[in-house]
Write a protein that holds these residues in place. Structure first.
Motif, mmCIF file in Angstrom:
data_model
loop_
_atom_site.group_PDB
_atom_site.id
_atom_site.type_symbol
_atom_site.label_atom_id
_atom_site.label_comp_id
_atom_site.label_asym_id
_atom_site.label_seq_id
_atom_site.Cartn_x
_atom_site.Cartn_y
_atom_site.Cartn_z
ATOM 1 N N GLY A 23 45.305 20.728 -58.189
ATOM 2 C CA GLY A 23 43.908 20.731 -58.623
ATOM 3 C C GLY A 23 43.451 19.395 -59.182
ATOM 4 O O GLY A 23 44.235 18.552 -59.566
ATOM 5 N N GLY B 173 43.707 32.380 -70.389
ATOM 6 C CA GLY B 173 44.807 31.651 -71.010
ATOM 7 C C GLY B 173 46.173 32.006 -70.447
ATOM 8 O O GLY B 173 47.198 31.466 -70.883
ATOM 9 N N ASP C 296 49.250 32.476 -67.460
ATOM 10 C CA ASP C 296 49.809 31.616 -66.421
ATOM 11 C C ASP C 296 48.995 31.760 -65.127
ATOM 12 O O ASP C 296 48.729 30.784 -64.431
ATOM 13 C CB ASP C 296 51.269 32.005 -66.178
ATOM 14 N N ASP D 289 50.227 21.860 -65.333
ATOM 15 C CA ASP D 289 49.112 22.748 -65.683
ATOM 16 C C ASP D 289 49.390 23.552 -66.957
ATOM 17 O O ASP D 289 48.516 24.233 -67.469
ATOM 18 C CB ASP D 289 48.731 23.652 -64.503
ATOM 19 N N ARG E 296 58.396 36.903 -62.783
ATOM 20 C CA ARG E 296 57.303 36.404 -61.932
ATOM 21 C C ARG E 296 57.827 36.104 -60.526
ATOM 22 O O ARG E 296 57.196 36.435 -59.532
ATOM 23 C CB ARG E 296 56.704 35.132 -62.534
ATOM 24 N N LYS F 26 42.739 26.405 -61.010
ATOM 25 C CA LYS F 26 42.695 24.994 -60.605
ATOM 26 C C LYS F 26 42.535 24.841 -59.087
ATOM 27 O O LYS F 26 42.358 23.737 -58.578
ATOM 28 C CB LYS F 26 43.960 24.273 -61.079
ATOM 29 N N ARG F 27 42.612 25.950 -58.346
ATOM 30 C CA ARG F 27 42.485 25.871 -56.887
ATOM 31 C C ARG F 27 41.099 25.412 -56.484
ATOM 32 O O ARG F 27 40.111 25.694 -57.167
ATOM 33 C CB ARG F 27 42.702 27.264 -56.274
ATOM 34 N N SER F 28 41.036 24.806 -55.315
ATOM 35 C CA SER F 28 39.718 24.392 -54.851
ATOM 36 C C SER F 28 38.945 25.624 -54.394
ATOM 37 O O SER F 28 39.532 26.579 -53.879
ATOM 38 C CB SER F 28 39.849 23.374 -53.720
ATOM 39 N N LEU G 65 46.026 29.581 -65.387
ATOM 40 C CA LEU G 65 46.341 28.165 -65.187
ATOM 41 C C LEU G 65 46.501 27.846 -63.706
ATOM 42 O O LEU G 65 46.038 26.835 -63.210
ATOM 43 C CB LEU G 65 47.645 27.811 -65.917
ATOM 44 N N ARG G 66 47.203 28.740 -62.994
ATOM 45 C CA ARG G 66 47.536 28.449 -61.598
ATOM 46 C C ARG G 66 46.363 28.654 -60.657
ATOM 47 O O ARG G 66 46.136 27.864 -59.755
ATOM 48 C CB ARG G 66 48.670 29.370 -61.157
#
Lengths: 331, 335
Positions: free
Chosen positions: B150, A260, A262, B216, B294, A269-271, A265-266
């Motif tokens: 994505g 959950g 960040d 996202d 970040r 989603k990568r291939s 999330l980032r």
């Protein structure tokens, strides 16, 4: 005498060369074409006008207009006796190249992918030519703007060198090394892989093809005067992408990622990301140092399990950042 | 309309493109031609005025009347309408240059890799047409299919595009940079991808301002039937990705000058940088320090936060927490 604008002189030159089947000699051009004739001195010194004509030819060719030089058979390479022309068949868009309204809209979208720099300029001119066809555009693309950025200062000069087949040199900081080295390269292709720009080319010192990350080129890209090279075999860009893909496929990091977060999330989603049986994730990568920078940004949200080199790289980066910011500030 | 400067080469490209268009249209108003080429009416008038007196030297080398273009001057001067009555030398659209074709092809490759473009065949056809329509082989430029966002967002992008064109509101849960979830009602204005990430720009009814949302971080996205509120002209989508408001926090950074492009999203246009030794210092504005920690940790050894102390502490804490995991993990493995 009213000065003739640059665009009027260029436009008049294109018209004159398109209209002439056999081509025009230089003296004829300078003495009769609008923009030159006003400055032509009969029987006098026209050296500066001559240089102007040479620059204009380059400007016209840069627009993709096929301005040909035909040497006199008995005097090859002599620009004074050569003839110049623009063959209509090579100038005009072939009649069977047509675009539908949907295709036109797609091309508009493709042009808008580039927002700055030379690619944006090239796209804008292409779209001007496309509009010449008078196609109506679908409005479906309003409020939708996919784009790719070119942030590296090296891109402009490298693109120019690529187009002109000009050898270049630059300082390159190879990942994992502390000091940059001067590289001399024939640029063959510029490609985007994993959202990063890469140059592929022939490294003169290594005497082998090499791939460079644009973000690791430090300092200016210098074209080497007079050093040009032959065009590489077709498909250089595709070959370069295939090579990068091979490297990407071969490198796997094993990560623990806080659910959950960040980072989750980032990264998820990568291939090519896949979960392992132990609740970790496998992620492919191309450049260890670049991935280490990125993972350091996620702080406690990511824990690198493997490879050991990546684990050490991320850890030392985090220690460096916390060390640098440890005290109350020095400003 | 492009804000970039229009150079002589651009003007030449416009002249060469305009002639075939005018011949094809037979009769067109200056306003329509300007709208079609997305330039100002002044640029069209400049171009038409030049075309009308241009031509070829001709047999006599004197640019006689028949060697020149001509237009219906009454229509042009009285009704701002362009009618070409005599043409010379050109009648067709020029080919693309190798560079122009390459730029469009690479742009198409990026589009082809986007999740919502399922029509790869059409894009491949288009790339072949551009190659055939270029005066030389397009230069070597390519974008890999893995360059893009994505695939999970395809459905969301479709929902948002429908809402933007239908001018209806959307609702969603948003995970902000502090890690909190908030319910938002937004009038969507623009959906934009930048490199690997997608962003929604829209009027946020919670913040009463135009805001940027990372796709996202959006969950439970729902389209609604409610029309968007009218905001008038004051709602312009800013060209900068990150929103700056008067109550934002100021942060002073130090970094090498050549690393500036890496933080360009955060720098207000015209922000002043001051040389300090072999580095530069500048002040950026952020809405809170959580995004900053970040950013700075992701540029290790490059960017240092100088002030305020609170921001420095937050960055140090974030990076230290990250590093501490490794000590704990090593200890755990050894036990």
């Amino acid at each position: 005498m009213v000065a003739v604008s640059v665009e009027e002189r260029l436009f008049s030159l294109v018209l004159a060369l398109l209209a002439s089947e056999q081509g025009l000699g230089k003296a004829e051009i300078l003495s009769t074409v609008q923009g030159y004739r006003q400055r032509y001195v009969l029987g006098g010194d026209n050296a500066s006008l001559d240089r102007q004509f040479e620059r204009d030819k380059d400007d016209i060719r840069e627009l993709g207009i096929p301005l040909e030089t035909i040497d006199a058979p008995d005097r090859p390479g002599d620009s004074q006796s050569a003839r110049y022309r623009i063959p209509r068949a090579l100038y005009e868009l072939p009649a069977d190249v047509t675009f539908s309204a949907a295709e036109n809209a797609l091309l508009g979208l493709a042009a808008a992918v580039w927002r700055d720099g030379s690619l944006s300029e090239d796209s804008r001119r292409a779209i001007t030519k496309l509009r010449s066809l008078g196609i109506e555009t679908d409005d479906a693309v309003i409020g939708y703007a996919p784009r790719l950025r070119v942030r590296e200062a090296a891109f402009g000069p490298l693109k120019l060198a690529l187009d002109r087949r000009q050898r270049v040199s630059f300082l390159y900081l190879k990942p994992g090394q502390k000091k940059p080295l001067l590289r001399t390269v024939d640029p063959h292709a510029l490609v985007v892989h994993e959202s990063r720009w890469h140059l592929s080319g022939f490294d003169k010192r290594a005497r082998a093809p090499r791939t460079f990350l644009l973000s690791r080129i430090v300092g200016p890209v210098k074209p080497l005067p007079g050093e040009t090279f032959d065009a590489p075999a077709a498909g250089a860009a595709e070959r370069s992408l295939a090579e990068l893909q091979r490297v990407w496929q071969g490198n796997v990091a094993v990560l623990g990622i806080v659910a959950g977060s960040d980072a989750g999330l980032r990264l998820l989603k990568r291939s090519g990301v896949s979960p392992t049986d132990s609740g970790r994730y496998e992620l492919h990568f191309t450049d260890l140092d670049i991935l280490a920078d990125e993972l350091a940004g996620f702080g406690p949200e990511v824990l690198v399990h493997a490879p050991a080199e990546l684990r050490a790289a991320v850890r030392s980066r985090l220690l460096q950042v916390s060390g640098t910011h440890q005290d109350g500030g020095n400003a | 309309m492009s804000a970039q400067p229009f150079r002589a080469q651009d003007k030449l490209a416009l002249l060469l493109a305009l002639v075939p268009y005018l011949l094809d249209q037979r009769r067109v108003s200056v306003a329509d031609a300007a709208a079609h080429f997305a330039v100002t009416p002044e640029l069209i008038r400049d171009a038409v005025s030049l075309i009308a007196v241009s031509g070829v030297p001709g047999e006599t080398k004197q640019y006689q009347h028949g060697d020149l273009f001509d237009i219906d001057w009454d229509a042009y001067l009285e009704r701002d309408t362009i009618v070409v009555t005599h043409q010379v030398a050109i009648d067709d659209t020029p080919r693309f240059s190798a560079r122009e074709a390459a730029a469009l092809i690479a742009g198409l490759q990026y589009l082809a890799a986007l999740p919502e473009h399922d029509n790869r065949e059409a894009i491949a056809t288009l790339m072949a047409k551009l190659t055939r329509g270029a005066s030389a082989a397009p230069s070597q430029l390519a974008v890999a299919e893995t360059a893009t966002a994505g695939e999970a967002s395809a459905e969301e992008i479709a929902t948002l595009r429908a809402a933007i064109s239908g001018e209806t509101q959307v609702e969603f849960d948003y995970l902000n940079a502090r890690g909190e979830r908030e319910s938002r009602v937004v009038d969507p204005l623009l959906i934009e991808s930048i490199d690997q990430d997608w962003y929604l720009r829209g009027w946020c009814h919670l913040r009463h301002a135009v805001r940027t949302f990372r796709l996202d971080r959006i969950s439970a996205l729902r389209g609604t039937d409610r029309p968007i509120a009218t905001h008038g002209d004051e709602v312009a989508v800013p060209s900068r990705l990150f929103d700056v408001s008067a109550d934002d926090l100021r942060v002073q950074l130090e970094l090498p000058a050549d690393a500036l492009p890496l933080i360009s999203d955060y720098v207000t246009p015209g922000a002043r940088t001051v040389r300090h030794g072999d580095k530069v210092r500048l002040t950026i504005r952020v809405t809170h320090f959580h995004g900053l920690k970040r950013l700075v940790s992701g540029l290790p050894g490059l960017v240092e936060v100088l002030a305020p102390a609170e921001a420095r502490a937050l960055v140090a804490e974030w990076a230290a927490a990250g590093a501490a995991q490794y000590a704990a993990d090593d200890a755990g493995a050894g036990a």
